[in-house]
Design a protein around this motif. Structure first.
Motif, short mmCIF file in Angstrom:
data_model
loop_
_atom_site.label_atom_id
_atom_site.label_comp_id
_atom_site.label_asym_id
_atom_site.label_seq_id
_atom_site.Cartn_x
_atom_site.Cartn_y
_atom_site.Cartn_z
N GLY A 1 -11.69 52.92 -9.42
CA GLY A 1 -10.37 53.53 -9.63
C GLY A 1 -10.28 54.84 -8.89
N ARG A 2 -9.97 55.89 -9.64
CA ARG A 2 -9.89 57.23 -9.03
C ARG A 2 -11.18 58.02 -9.21
NH1 ARG A 2 -3.85 59.57 -10.65
NH2 ARG A 2 -2.63 57.92 -9.62
N GLY A 3 -12.10 57.43 -9.92
CA GLY A 3 -13.34 58.15 -10.19
C GLY A 3 -14.52 57.61 -9.39
N LEU A 4 -15.68 58.15 -9.70
CA LEU A 4 -16.92 57.75 -9.04
C LEU A 4 -17.89 57.22 -10.08
CD1 LEU A 4 -17.53 60.77 -6.61
CD2 LEU A 4 -16.71 58.49 -6.00
N GLU A 5 -18.70 56.25 -9.67
CA GLU A 5 -19.73 55.68 -10.54
C GLU A 5 -21.04 55.65 -9.77
OE1 GLU A 5 -19.33 52.00 -13.32
OE2 GLU A 5 -20.08 51.27 -11.41
N LEU A 6 -22.11 56.04 -10.45
CA LEU A 6 -23.42 56.02 -9.81
C LEU A 6 -23.87 54.59 -9.54
CD1 LEU A 6 -25.27 58.70 -11.95
CD2 LEU A 6 -24.92 58.83 -9.48
N THR A 7 -24.47 54.38 -8.37
CA THR A 7 -25.11 53.10 -8.08
C THR A 7 -26.47 53.05 -8.78
OG1 THR A 7 -26.20 53.98 -6.11
CG2 THR A 7 -23.99 53.03 -5.83
N PHE B 1 -25.14 66.74 -5.27
CA PHE B 1 -25.12 65.39 -5.84
C PHE B 1 -25.29 65.45 -7.35
CE2 PHE B 1 -28.31 62.38 -7.55
CZ PHE B 1 -27.50 61.26 -7.68
N TRP B 2 -26.25 66.24 -7.82
CA TRP B 2 -26.53 66.36 -9.25
C TRP B 2 -25.30 66.87 -10.01
CZ3 TRP B 2 -27.01 70.73 -12.53
CH2 TRP B 2 -27.65 70.50 -13.74
N MET B 3 -24.62 67.86 -9.43
CA MET B 3 -23.44 68.42 -10.09
C MET B 3 -22.31 67.40 -10.14
SD MET B 3 -22.29 71.00 -11.73
CE MET B 3 -23.40 72.36 -11.30
N VAL B 4 -22.08 66.65 -9.06
CA VAL B 4 -21.03 65.63 -9.05
C VAL B 4 -21.35 64.54 -10.08
CG1 VAL B 4 -19.93 63.82 -7.67
CG2 VAL B 4 -20.38 66.06 -6.66
N ALA B 5 -22.61 64.13 -10.16
CA ALA B 5 -23.01 63.10 -11.11
C ALA B 5 -22.79 63.57 -12.54
CB ALA B 5 -24.47 62.72 -10.89
N LYS B 6 -23.09 64.84 -12.82
CA LYS B 6 -22.92 65.38 -14.17
C LYS B 6 -21.45 65.54 -14.52
CE LYS B 6 -27.24 65.79 -15.33
NZ LYS B 6 -27.79 64.98 -16.43
N CYS B 7 -20.65 65.94 -13.54
CA CYS B 7 -19.22 66.18 -13.80
C CYS B 7 -18.41 64.89 -13.77
CB CYS B 7 -18.66 67.17 -12.79
SG CYS B 7 -19.34 68.84 -12.93
N GLY B 8 -18.89 63.89 -13.05
CA GLY B 8 -18.18 62.62 -12.98
C GLY B 8 -17.09 62.56 -11.94
N ALA B 9 -16.84 63.65 -11.26
CA ALA B 9 -15.80 63.68 -10.23
C ALA B 9 -16.07 64.84 -9.28
CB ALA B 9 -14.41 63.82 -10.84
N ILE B 10 -15.70 64.66 -8.01
CA ILE B 10 -15.93 65.70 -7.01
C ILE B 10 -15.10 66.95 -7.32
CG2 ILE B 10 -15.55 66.31 -4.58
CD1 ILE B 10 -16.49 63.55 -3.82
N ALA B 11 -13.85 66.73 -7.77
CA ALA B 11 -12.96 67.88 -8.02
C ALA B 11 -13.54 68.79 -9.09
CB ALA B 11 -11.57 67.38 -8.42
#
Length: 336
Positions: A55-61, A12-22
């Motif tokens: 959109g195509r990205g992720l945003e933290l709640t 989770f921490w890595m996805v949040a820092k990178c801004g995208a799962i890929a």
């Protein structure tokens, strides 16, 4: 009671820092399907949604942002643990997290906290800046050890805390030389119609300053209001308006912002408090801050004796006159 899966938290921490799962998968050397599955498991175990699609990205709640702040601390401590394990001779530092209210002059905060760096124990300073209510919320959950504020612990907050007075200082009025050259009269009368930068509503001295203007029958032209003391001084340096700052740091303000003191308001005192969760202070850094405040920062500053209006005006005239004299000299030089 469910236990926390730290591997899932790391993903989770890595996805949040990178801004995208890929992008996170590239760092973790895992497939997107594997990471997505781990995130779902973490959300289910915590009972909250961590991300939302934008959109195509992720945003933290909102919950995701709060959990990310804890994850930052968890992995920072983990990295420190690894460093200690690799080097057994490494000295463990004592963390000291300080919250500084926006309304507190940053130069005062620096002078108060600086002695902590010279304690016998190795201390790692962590600073947080913001509104007092938010800082006190962090103090309540022990994310901060101390909050420095310009008012004591508010009685209407459901937070257990104790206010320790650090000291007080009356106020000095400052202005940029270019602005002072355009003003006429003596202090405090010259404030009438002069552009003035007011502290914001969150600043404790705001109401007392307004009351002083009213009692003195002064009507400055308010051109700006600032919760952040450093931003207010920067506008003052640019000549946008006159402003006040604690007399305890008058020399620093004059030197740092290249402004001139024009008068002193000795009937208004700005107070500072250290707010902690403990009544009896034991943290060595907190003790050092309070001793520095009482012995040096405020202990060396004496409140100015009450002067008559005539004496105050005479002193202010002396302070303002050089700015106007320089302006006339420049005009004479230009004419020649």
């Amino acid at each position: 009671m469910a236990s926390l899966n730290y591997k899932h938290l790391r993903y989770f921490w890595m996805v949040a820092k990178c801004g995208a799962i890929a992008r996170a998968c590239e760092q973790l050397h895992l497939t997107p399907q594997a990471v997505s599955g781990q995130l779902r498991e973490l959300e289910e175990s915590l009972g909250v949604e961590l991300f939302r699609r934008v959109g195509r990205g992720l945003e933290l709640t909102g919950a995701g942002r709060r959990i990310l702040s804890y994850a930052d601390e968890i992995f920072a401590i983990g990295d420190e643990l690894l460093e200690v394990a690799r080097d057994q001779t490494m000295t463990q530092s004592l963390p000291f997290a300080v919250g500084i209210a926006d309304s507190v002059a940053k130069s005062v905060a620096l002078r108060l906290v600086e002695p902590v760096l010279h304690l016998p124990e190795a201390v790692r300073l962590i600073f947080r800046e913001g509104r007092l209510t938010g800082l006190l919320a962090d103090l309540a959950v022990h994310r901060l050890d101390m909050v420095i504020a310009d008012r004591p612990m508010p009685a209407n907050l459901n937070v257990r805390g104790y206010s320790h007075p650090l000291g007080e200082s009356d106020l000095t009025v400052f202005g940029a030389p270019g602005l002072l050259a355009t003003l006429n009269g003596r202090f405090p009368a010259l404030l009438n119609g002069a552009p003035f930068l007011m502290p914001g509503d969150d600043v404790a001295i705001r109401l007392r300053l307004e009351q002083w203007f009213e009692a003195s029958r002064l009507h400055p032209r308010i051109v700006g209001e600032f919760d952040d003391s450093a931003l207010l001084k920067s506008f003052g340096q640019a000549g946008a308006g006159l402003f006040v700052a604690p007399t305890a740091i008058a020399a620093y303000v004059s030197d740092q912002y290249r402004v001139q003191a024009i008068g002193r308001i000795d009937s208004i005192a700005e107070q500072l408090f250290a707010i902690t969760t403990e009544r009896r202070l034991s943290h060595p850094a907190i003790v050092a801050v309070i001793q520095e405040a009482r012995d040096k920062v405020f202990g060396a500053i004496k409140r100015a004796p009450r002067r008559s209006a005539k004496a105050s005006q005479a002193a202010a005239e002396t302070a303002v006159k050089p700015a106007r004299s320089r302006a006339r000299s420049r005009s004479s030089g230009d004419a020649s």
